[in-house]
Design a protein around this motif. Structure first.
Motif, PDB file in Angstrom:
ATOM      1  N   ALA A   1       0.827  -1.207   0.000  1.00 28.43           N
ATOM      2  CA  ALA A   1       0.000   0.000   0.000  1.00 28.43           C
ATOM      3  C   ALA A   1       0.863   1.259   0.000  1.00 28.43           C
ATOM      4  CB  ALA A   1      -0.918   0.009   1.215  1.00 28.43           C
ATOM      5  N   ASP A   2       0.292   2.317  -0.548  1.00 23.69           N
ATOM      6  CA  ASP A   2       0.946   3.624  -0.555  1.00 23.69           C
ATOM      7  C   ASP A   2       0.645   4.418   0.709  1.00 23.69           C
ATOM      8  OD1 ASP A   2       1.993   3.565  -3.405  1.00 23.69           O
ATOM      9  OD2 ASP A   2      -0.151   3.249  -3.741  1.00 23.69           O
ATOM     10  N   GLU A   3      -0.488   4.112   1.353  1.00 25.31           N
ATOM     11  CA  GLU A   3      -0.870   4.794   2.586  1.00 25.31           C
ATOM     12  C   GLU A   3      -1.627   3.819   3.476  1.00 25.31           C
ATOM     13  OE1 GLU A   3      -2.640   8.682   2.420  1.00 25.31           O
ATOM     14  OE2 GLU A   3      -1.947   9.043   0.373  1.00 25.31           O
ATOM     15  N   LEU A   4      -1.636   4.109   4.774  1.00 29.81           N
ATOM     16  CA  LEU A   4      -2.382   3.328   5.753  1.00 29.81           C
ATOM     17  C   LEU A   4      -3.308   4.266   6.512  1.00 29.81           C
ATOM     18  CD1 LEU A   4      -2.592   0.489   7.263  1.00 29.81           C
ATOM     19  CD2 LEU A   4      -1.027   1.498   8.939  1.00 29.81           C
ATOM     20  N   ILE A   5      -4.590   3.875   6.635  1.00 34.49           N
ATOM     21  CA  ILE A   5      -5.527   4.667   7.428  1.00 34.49           C
ATOM     22  C   ILE A   5      -6.050   3.789   8.557  1.00 34.49           C
ATOM     23  CG2 ILE A   5      -7.536   4.170   5.938  1.00 34.49           C
ATOM     24  CD1 ILE A   5      -8.392   7.139   6.514  1.00 34.49           C
ATOM     25  N   VAL A   6      -6.026   4.338   9.768  1.00 34.40           N
ATOM     26  CA  VAL A   6      -6.316   3.573  10.976  1.00 34.40           C
ATOM     27  C   VAL A   6      -7.577   4.107  11.642  1.00 34.40           C
ATOM     28  CG1 VAL A   6      -5.381   2.704  13.151  1.00 34.40           C
ATOM     29  CG2 VAL A   6      -3.817   3.333  11.290  1.00 34.40           C
ATOM     30  N   SER A   7      -8.518   3.200  11.918  1.00 38.57           N
ATOM     31  CA  SER A   7      -9.677   3.528  12.742  1.00 38.57           C
ATOM     32  C   SER A   7      -9.371   3.061  14.154  1.00 38.57           C
ATOM     33  CB  SER A   7     -10.926   2.827  12.200  1.00 38.57           C
ATOM     34  OG  SER A   7     -12.041   3.078  13.029  1.00 38.57           O
ATOM     35  N   MET A   8      -9.477   3.954  15.135  1.00 36.65           N
ATOM     36  CA  MET A   8      -9.085   3.639  16.509  1.00 36.65           C
ATOM     37  C   MET A   8     -10.309   3.592  17.413  1.00 36.65           C
ATOM     38  SD  MET A   8      -5.463   5.603  17.004  1.00 36.65           S
ATOM     39  CE  MET A   8      -4.202   5.525  15.707  1.00 36.65           C
ATOM     40  N   PRO A   9     -10.964   2.434  17.484  1.00 35.19           N
ATOM     41  CA  PRO A   9     -12.199   2.302  18.265  1.00 35.19           C
ATOM     42  C   PRO A   9     -11.908   2.100  19.751  1.00 35.19           C
ATOM     43  CG  PRO A   9     -11.657   0.222  17.229  1.00 35.19           C
ATOM     44  CD  PRO A   9     -10.582   1.178  16.827  1.00 35.19           C
ATOM     45  N   ILE A  10     -11.685   3.189  20.462  1.00 40.01           N
ATOM     46  CA  ILE A  10     -11.295   3.132  21.870  1.00 40.01           C
ATOM     47  C   ILE A  10     -12.260   3.985  22.686  1.00 40.01           C
ATOM     48  CG2 ILE A  10      -9.445   3.610  23.517  1.00 40.01           C
ATOM     49  CD1 ILE A  10      -7.473   3.249  21.180  1.00 40.01           C
ATOM     50  N   TYR A  11     -12.788   3.411  23.748  1.00 41.49           N
ATOM     51  CA  TYR A  11     -13.818   4.077  24.554  1.00 41.49           C
ATOM     52  C   TYR A  11     -13.269   5.300  25.283  1.00 41.49           C
ATOM     53  CZ  TYR A  11     -17.326   4.656  28.258  1.00 41.49           C
ATOM     54  OH  TYR A  11     -18.264   5.169  29.118  1.00 41.49           O
ATOM     55  N   ASP A  12     -12.145   5.153  25.938  1.00 43.79           N
ATOM     56  CA  ASP A  12     -11.575   6.231  26.746  1.00 43.79           C
ATOM     57  C   ASP A  12     -10.767   7.180  25.876  1.00 43.79           C
ATOM     58  OD1 ASP A  12     -10.747   7.299  29.532  1.00 43.79           O
ATOM     59  OD2 ASP A  12      -8.829   6.966  28.509  1.00 43.79           O
ATOM     60  N   MET A  13     -11.025   8.482  25.979  1.00 44.06           N
ATOM     61  CA  MET A  13     -10.387   9.443  25.104  1.00 44.06           C
ATOM     62  C   MET A  13      -8.880   9.526  25.353  1.00 44.06           C
ATOM     63  SD  MET A  13     -10.801  11.334  22.548  1.00 44.06           S
ATOM     64  CE  MET A  13      -9.945  12.662  21.694  1.00 44.06           C
ATOM     65  N   GLU A  14      -8.455   9.468  26.586  1.00 47.39           N
ATOM     66  CA  GLU A  14      -7.020   9.518  26.865  1.00 47.39           C
ATOM     67  C   GLU A  14      -6.306   8.317  26.267  1.00 47.39           C
ATOM     68  OE1 GLU A  14      -5.240  12.021  28.123  1.00 47.39           O
ATOM     69  OE2 GLU A  14      -7.135  13.118  28.033  1.00 47.39           O
ATOM     70  N   ALA A  15      -6.937   7.157  26.339  1.00 46.14           N
ATOM     71  CA  ALA A  15      -6.346   5.961  25.737  1.00 46.14           C
ATOM     72  C   ALA A  15      -6.318   6.085  24.214  1.00 46.14           C
ATOM     73  CB  ALA A  15      -7.139   4.716  26.156  1.00 46.14           C
ATOM     74  N   ARG A  16      -7.331   6.740  23.641  1.00 48.61           N
ATOM     75  CA  ARG A  16      -7.344   6.952  22.188  1.00 48.61           C
ATOM     76  C   ARG A  16      -6.196   7.858  21.767  1.00 48.61           C
ATOM     77  NH1 ARG A  16     -12.909   9.184  19.993  1.00 48.61           N
ATOM     78  NH2 ARG A  16     -13.560   7.981  21.803  1.00 48.61           N
ATOM     79  N   LEU A  17      -5.972   8.912  22.517  1.00 44.50           N
ATOM     80  CA  LEU A  17      -4.867   9.822  22.211  1.00 44.50           C
ATOM     81  C   LEU A  17      -3.517   9.126  22.378  1.00 44.50           C
ATOM     82  CD1 LEU A  17      -6.195  13.055  23.948  1.00 44.50           C
ATOM     83  CD2 LEU A  17      -6.120  12.589  21.492  1.00 44.50           C
ATOM     84  N   ARG A  18      -3.407   8.252  23.367  1.00 41.82           N
ATOM     85  CA  ARG A  18      -2.177   7.479  23.549  1.00 41.82           C
ATOM     86  C   ARG A  18      -1.946   6.548  22.360  1.00 41.82           C
ATOM     87  NH1 ARG A  18       2.903   7.234  25.021  1.00 41.82           N
ATOM     88  NH2 ARG A  18       3.548   5.229  25.915  1.00 41.82           N
ATOM     89  N   SER A  19      -3.011   5.965  21.843  1.00 42.97           N
ATOM     90  CA  SER A  19      -2.895   5.092  20.677  1.00 42.97           C
ATOM     91  C   SER A  19      -2.407   5.862  19.456  1.00 42.97           C
ATOM     92  CB  SER A  19      -4.253   4.441  20.383  1.00 42.97           C
ATOM     93  OG  SER A  19      -4.173   3.514  19.323  1.00 42.97           O
ATOM     94  N   VAL A  20      -2.908   7.081  19.276  1.00 42.00           N
ATOM     95  CA  VAL A  20      -2.453   7.934  18.173  1.00 42.00           C
ATOM     96  C   VAL A  20      -0.942   8.141  18.253  1.00 42.00           C
ATOM     97  CG1 VAL A  20      -2.532  10.291  17.278  1.00 42.00           C
ATOM     98  CG2 VAL A  20      -4.658   9.100  17.818  1.00 42.00           C
ATOM     99  N   LYS A  21      -0.453   8.413  19.434  1.00 46.91           N
ATOM    100  CA  LYS A  21       0.973   8.661  19.625  1.00 46.91           C
ATOM    101  C   LYS A  21       1.804   7.407  19.357  1.00 46.91           C
ATOM    102  CE  LYS A  21       4.256  10.519  23.021  1.00 46.91           C
ATOM    103  NZ  LYS A  21       4.787  11.517  22.072  1.00 46.91           N
ATOM    104  N   LEU A  22       1.329   6.260  19.826  1.00 44.33           N
ATOM    105  CA  LEU A  22       2.091   5.023  19.650  1.00 44.33           C
ATOM    106  C   LEU A  22       2.128   4.588  18.188  1.00 44.33           C
ATOM    107  CD1 LEU A  22       0.918   3.069  22.819  1.00 44.33           C
ATOM    108  CD2 LEU A  22       3.217   3.940  22.370  1.00 44.33           C
ATOM    109  N   PHE A  23       1.033   4.759  17.465  1.00 49.33           N
ATOM    110  CA  PHE A  23       1.058   4.435  16.037  1.00 49.33           C
ATOM    111  C   PHE A  23       2.023   5.348  15.292  1.00 49.33           C
ATOM    112  CE2 PHE A  23      -2.535   1.596  16.434  1.00 49.33           C
ATOM    113  CZ  PHE A  23      -2.397   0.751  15.345  1.00 49.33           C
ATOM    114  N   ALA A  24       2.095   6.604  15.699  1.00 42.89           N
ATOM    115  CA  ALA A  24       3.049   7.519  15.075  1.00 42.89           C
ATOM    116  C   ALA A  24       4.480   7.070  15.339  1.00 42.89           C
ATOM    117  CB  ALA A  24       2.826   8.935  15.587  1.00 42.89           C
ATOM    118  N   GLU A  25       4.746   6.587  16.547  1.00 40.52           N
ATOM    119  CA  GLU A  25       6.081   6.067  16.851  1.00 40.52           C
ATOM    120  C   GLU A  25       6.381   4.830  16.008  1.00 40.52           C
ATOM    121  OE1 GLU A  25       6.832   5.460  21.004  1.00 40.52           O
ATOM    122  OE2 GLU A  25       5.911   7.359  21.576  1.00 40.52           O
TER     123      GLU A  25
END
Length: 343
Positions: free
Chosen positions: A300-324
């Protein structure tokens, strides 16, 4: 580096409100921009108690107004629910408000149940069957107006908002290739035809004014946390949501549970596990490995991620870890031995 993006549905959580969900989408987009994601897309769904992005163009504007550089768009607009002129005007307006940052992803599914689709469309006879013609009409409305053109989108004409075709089958793969448009496959919930659809798209691709060679984006469900155990726990929210979808008991997005064993039947587990075949769930090392394997598999040329996480802080943490994880994904993909099976 392979660009990463986020697909958001503005989930309405149990105990939450629509206003909170829309603010969460705004904060998620800000975090995505800060962490180097390329796009932030919102999906059109209707009549869903757990999804707040039905008025997709409005939510796109809400998100775009809080960000400066990230591209914002639809993943997607369900075109059979609308006239091409209305979408041209809406996205022409968005392009004028946020120049150079708006994407228009198009799908042909209703994004809802058939009764709600009837209320949206009124005329079900002229719906999905007209999709190819509607795409071509929309392209013309967003392009330069001809001297003798009778219908002009204002705003919209000559905005040249980039169009993507979205799909979960071979139909949109054929159409995207024929029209020379970028193609995004919904492998985050529909894994069966992923590889064959990508092959069809690449083989049938015809260069166009928008694109000179095939360009593919693939979707995954993704939950990253500080450990595999925590990520698997957070992912139970999405598993519950898919079970509810199968039971036709759609509700608000549920909090995670310690175990799914007493929640689903064996048949439901098989259904969810299959739909989530390509889900990337785990701690940082696990998601690095899975991202690399998936990119190696799909090219693939790009990846798009859906992050189905209930807690907003955990969702933001997931965004950061995927970026890493993104920093190593491309090099891993080039050396991965997992070319025949995604695990």
């Amino acid at each position: 580096m392979i660009p990463f993006s986020i697909l958001d549905l503005s989930p309405i959580t149990e105990g939450g409100s629509v206003a909170e969900s829309l603010e969460n989408s705004r904060q998620l987009a800000i975090a995505a921009e800060e962490n180097g994601y390329k796009r932030f897309w919102l999906a059109e769904h209707h009549g869903m108690k757990g999804i707040a992005s039905a008025a997709t163009s409005l939510v796109i504007s809400h998100v775009a107004s809080a960000t400066r550089t990230i591209r914002v768009g639809s993943g997607g607009i369900m075109l059979p629910n609308h006239s091409p002129l209305v979408i041209a005007e809406q996205f022409g307006t968005l392009a004028a408000l946020y120049p150079g940052r708006i994407d228009l992803g198009l799908g042909r599914a209703p994004g809802t149940d058939m009764r709600t689709a009837q209320a949206l469309r009124r005329n079900m006879e002229a719906s999905g069957n007209n999709f190819p013609n509607d795409v071509v009409e929309l392209q013309a409305l967003l392009g330069p107006a001809a001297d003798d053109q009778k219908i002009i989108a204002v705003p919209g004409a000559d905005s040249n908002v980039p169009i993507w075709l979205l799909g979960s089958s071979h139909f949109s793969a054929h159409l995207a290739g024929m029209l020379g448009l970028p193609f995004a496959f919904a492998s985050h919930f529909a894994p069966d035809m992923l590889l064959s659809a990508l092959e069809i798209y690449r083989e049938r691709f015809t260069p166009s004014a928008q694109l000179d060679k095939p360009h593919v984006m693939v979707g995954v469900m993704g939950v990253a946390a500080d450990s595999d155990e925590q990520a698997n726990y957070l992912f139970t929210s999405m598993q519950q949501s898919f079970v509810a979808l199968r039971r036709n008991a759609r509700g608000r997005f549920p909090p995670p549970v310690e175990s799914m064993d007493n929640f689903w039947t064996q048949d439901e587990k098989i259904f969810v596990d299959h739909a989530m075949s390509y889900a990337i769930v785990g701690g940082l090392e696990t998601i690095r490995r899975k991202i690399g394997a998936f990119l190696d598999l799909t090219r693939a040329d790009e990846l798009i991620v859906s992050m189905p996480i209930y807690d907003m802080e955990a969702r933001l943490r997931s965004v950061k870890l995927f970026a890493e994880a993104q920093n190593q994904a491309e090099s891993f993909a080039s050396t991965s031995s997992e070319t025949s099976k995604f695990e």
